[in-house]
Design an enzyme around this catalytic site. Structure first.
Site, short mmCIF file in Angstrom:
data_model
loop_
_atom_site.label_atom_id
_atom_site.label_comp_id
_atom_site.label_asym_id
_atom_site.label_seq_id
_atom_site.Cartn_x
_atom_site.Cartn_y
_atom_site.Cartn_z
NE ARG A 1 33.51 40.80 42.43
CZ ARG A 1 32.33 40.80 41.48
NH1 ARG A 1 32.97 41.55 40.21
NH2 ARG A 1 31.55 40.46 41.28
CB SER B 1 34.58 42.68 28.98
OG SER B 1 33.71 43.19 30.73
CG ASN C 1 27.47 41.89 23.12
OD1 ASN C 1 29.09 42.01 24.53
ND2 ASN C 1 28.22 40.13 23.14
CB CYS C 2 23.51 45.60 24.47
SG CYS C 2 23.20 44.33 24.88
N PRO D 1 30.44 17.43 35.72
CG PRO D 1 31.43 15.48 36.96
CD PRO D 1 30.84 15.97 35.96
CE1 TYR E 1 31.00 23.92 38.06
CE2 TYR E 1 29.11 25.32 38.11
CZ TYR E 1 30.09 24.69 38.76
OH TYR E 1 30.71 24.01 39.97
CB ALA E 2 27.46 25.94 29.83
N GLY F 1 25.36 31.65 29.76
CA GLY F 1 25.31 33.32 28.63
C GLY F 1 24.21 31.81 27.25
CE1 TYR G 1 0.91 62.33 39.35
CE2 TYR G 1 0.03 62.63 41.61
CZ TYR G 1 0.00 62.89 40.39
OH TYR G 1 -0.97 64.07 39.63
#
Lengths: 560, 560
Positions: free
Chosen positions: A21, A38, A41-42, A275, A278-279, A281, A425
């Site tokens: 994107r 993708s 998992n849950c 540099p 990246y990591a 999760g 409420y």
């Protein structure tokens, strides 16, 4: 720009989509060792329980869909074997034919996740022993259940996944026992808050064995004989759910800095010590948002956010991950358990001087059908009054209050700020004084000295020698359900007439069912010059924790 | 100390109980003109609908209970006639025998509430015309329904109470029509967000007449002929629910400062212009928490909090009421509508330069059964990025997200802070990217310039002369359900292959179903050098607002 992403689930897939994107021209390669990207998992335990009925529901995105929408070059069954950070090369094996190849990158994102721990105990490789991480694991368990029709199961480990598995095995008609090494299920809960969970599970037919570990799994007459440190239990099926370990061999071998627990060290921009790498999760070390200590907290929400942040930064942005607070929620049959921030154990470990309240409030207006009470525990730092953690056990509406508290913590709320929250409420949804407001009111009473507390763990050691007065202010009916040794009985609404029966000059320790009326009793007695202490959480919590008794239900009409 | 409280419902009862908890010795007199104290105002419609079955459920506290617990001298059917602030005397009439007497006070708390407005139109006093404020009103309506068995009803006024009444009259088997003077129901919603409510009510069999007012109520063949500014509607029963007016005659006559709307002016300590008189609840002017302007916002939560604050201050404390933000929630059959802060109308009135987003997110993981989408609208102040208001229409989980947003507003959140909120996730409760996070992501895209928007009200005026490109990126199936004139059609997943068909050098206005895929399309086209605009809320919102069409449901599987 060419970006290679290793790992195609939460963090990796989020990063890939965001990268596209932000940069239509980038070359984006997503490597996934398994067959699915993708995936849900849950949701895996719920497929086993038959709650989710279609396997297709578990795969949120296919590689083809991901290509069509985002022009991501998704390569399933392609495992990254090694990274050469000097040459900017990943060596990859195709699991279909075992062939290997190299792929160069400008930027690399590691999203390897974490794998279930399989303790090295005898019998761990039995065909009836399973772990649950991905769709193939799920299908193996599901097939086993349908083909072998197990009557009983042991779930080793009483964390979120263990408890979800236990519920779903029950849904599948299997007698289930959870074996947990520590003194309570669901580690983010404190021992006292877990008591209601233990008692509820017992009522739902799930057995819970605490303070016990598995030492060996043996075969006996075609069944598993699961040997414990203390005793044994037999079963047809065993699920090992004792936690996860970051999958960071690849990261380690290419020289990235790992922490003592093997998690990848990253900065706020999700940059590793290299540099161009990246990591994100479950494999990374994060900052605990509350204690500011380093932590490893594997959760889907943070993983997704981190993936997005890594993508932003690769594309020239400056997005920061400000830490994980451990907001989590768990459905257990109709019960809901939710936590955020620190509990007593982690607050103590962080050296924080904290205070706490327990409240017991209705999920919505008690006159509107379907209300249940929820048990709320708050921790705050003494001095600053900063809210540092919350735990709630109840039914409907628990997730809502926890999200409010999680939000408050994110904004650095003082516990007394909860008084001022103006929540929505109407009778079907809440009360004019929401459970979150109520917890704030009680905390404010504690902070201002209007309410002095004692706790369930203090009860046994209170002197019974007449040097203090122990007072139960519940109704006669409630008293009939059980009482605590040594407590005299005067219902709160008769207290003023009987105040002369309470010895002057001695501290008074008061309890009611949940802690509200005993607070009122303390205020009355204070008005007569007594020094009073209120049992936080009341008889209800005391009984649940000390007697393993579900007391008697979450609906509470008498204690208003 | 002697405290007299006038009005025994939310604010007054809260103040009384808190006073006693703070001061066991105070003399506390609670005067209530009616027969009931501390009753369930907000539950009254649900008694009429049969959802709440027992009248006793509506009376939360009896005077006797209140005396037993708190030693409050509750005097029902005792109406304060006048206050002499010099002598510190209230003159009171007993409604049973009409006798009057005087009561002195050290401190006085006014909690008179607000009364339903009964417009002075012909026929307003017909026996079949009702308002709903208290238990006797409720019983009158209930008796009328049971004795007369009305077949049809008109509810005049489409605010919260009007809509709740309409639902409950439907539950009672009565054909119901809501007549509303403005162009939409539920004033805290903007016109566009109300569209889904209108369409849903139509589907549920409740008729809604907008932009129309009642001019007279006549009798015709034993029925009501309700004459409107435009047309007429007949009914057997009419509920007048056009709003409330602060009951402040008493306050005015004793010289307290009122505002232009007749509400009692108080400071943050709930003190009126007379140092010994406090006022709380629906009768007082408050500060709008977001705009900081004076406002009158009758809500139960604020009333309760204000009662507590007045009590604190009377007892020597220093508690402050920091303003009302208008958090409110409404159940409409299975739909939930919730709001907090400012809407477009009130933001404009306050002179705030704002921007906005519309998102459409699932209540929980779409693969777990029972998920529905919710429509979320956020407003923030340009420049500061401060979140100033939110509106959500949907089903399950709407109240939760609104409470999170209400909490964020309370802590002065920027709209971009919503990205970082770590909310509880498990498949039955939410998504790894919660609807609140999603709204934050989209807002951040707007703020950072990655996403430029156009709105449903811009669509008609977009040029159809070829000077701009209008593009629909939905699937063929979706397109088949209806399309907007002049929009060419290229599904997002085919966009890259067909990009050459889109004229270069002209702005592109893109829409999909809900706004997510069209955003992706905009990002793709931006990568090819196009200047793109995304239809906020998508075709779904456009169709709902402009065509009064429920489109086609809240479940949205194709738009992920």
């Amino acid at each position: 720009m060419k970006v290679v992403i290793i790992g195609g689930v939460a963090g990796g897939a989020s990063a890939a989509a965001r990268l596209r994107r932000l940069d239509e021209q980038a070359e984006i390669i997503l490597l996934e060792r398994g067959e699915y990207i993708s995936f849900a998992n849950c949701g895996l335990p719920y497929y086993i329980g038959g709650v989710i009925k279609e396997k297709s529901a578990l795969t949120l995105q296919t590689p083809q869909q991901f290509y069509n929408r985002f022009r991501i070059d998704v390569r399933i069954k392609n495992e990254a074997l090694s990274i050469d950070p000097i040459r900017h090369i990943v060596t990859i094996r195709r699991s279909d034919d075992g062939s290997t190849y190299e792929e160069s990158y400008d930027k690399l994102i590691l999203s390897p996740g974490a794998a279930p721990i399989r303790p090295a105990i005898p019998g761990i490789d039995d065909e009836a022993v399973f772990t649950l991480r991905n769709i193939p694991d799920t299908m193996k368990i599901d097939t086993f259940i349908h083909e072998r029709e197990p009557k009983s199961a042991v779930v080793v480990g009483g964390g979120y996944i263990g408890v979800e598995m236990a519920e779903n095995l029950s849904h599948a008609g299997i007698d289930t026992t959870i074996v947990e090494l520590s003194d309570h299920l669901i580690a983010p809960l404190d021992f006292d808050m877990a008591a209601d969970v233990h008692n509820y599970l017992a009522q739902k037919g799930v057995s819970v064995i605490l303070n016990n570990g598995v030492t060996a799994i043996e075969r006996e007459n075609g069944r598993l004989n699961v040997k414990l440190q203390n005793g044994a239990v037999s079963a047809d099926l065993l699920i090992m759910a004792v936690g996860v370990r970051p999958e960071t061999t690849l990261a380690k071998e290419c020289g990235l800095l790992l922490n003592a627990r093997g998690a990848i060290v990253v900065n706020e921009r999700m940059e590793t010590t290299n540099p161009d790498i990246y990591a994100v999760g479950d494999a990374v070390e994060v900052t605990d948002f509350v204690s500011k200590n380093a932590a490893v907290i594997p959760l889907a929400g943070p993983a997704n956010k981190q993936g997005r942040i890594a993508a932003d930064n690769i594309c020239g942005g400056d997005s920061r991950y400000t830490g994980t607070q451990g907001s989590a929620v768990l459905k257990i049959f109709d019960m809901t358990v939710a936590t955020t921030g620190l509990n007593e154990k982690s607050a103590s470990a962080a050296g924080i001087d904290y205070d706490k309240t327990y409240t017991f409030s209705a999920s919505h207006a008690s006159y509107y059908p379907g209300a249940n009470n929820m048990s709320v525990k708050l921790l705050w730092e003494k001095g600053t009054l900063k809210l540092i953690g919350a735990q709630i056990v109840g039914f409907d509406g628990v997730d809502k209050r926890m999200d409010v508290l999680a939000t408050a913590i994110r904004f650095g709320a003082k516990v007394t700020d909860l008084i001022e929250l103006e929540l929505c409420y109407a009778p079907p949804f809440g009360s004019a004084k929401d459970p979150v407001n109520m917890a704030g009111f009680v905390a404010e009473n504690v902070v201002s000295g209007k309410l002095k507390q004692f706790f369930w763990h203090d009860v046994a050691s209170l002197p019974r020698d007449g040097s203090v007065t122990l007072l139960d202010v519940r109704t006669d009916t409630e008293r009939g359900r059980g009482s605590i040794d040594g407590f005299m009985h005067i219902p709160v609404d008769s207290l003023r007439e009987h105040v002369s029966e309470i010895p002057k000059g001695k501290p008074v320790y008061v309890h009611c069912h949940s802690g509200l009326r005993s607070y009122i009793a303390c205020r009355i007695l204070s008005g007569y010059g007594y020094d009073c202490y209120n049992l936080a959480g009341g008889w209800r919590l005391y009984e649940a924790v000390t007697k393993n008794r579900r007391v008697p239900e979450y609906r509470c009409t008498e204690c208003k």
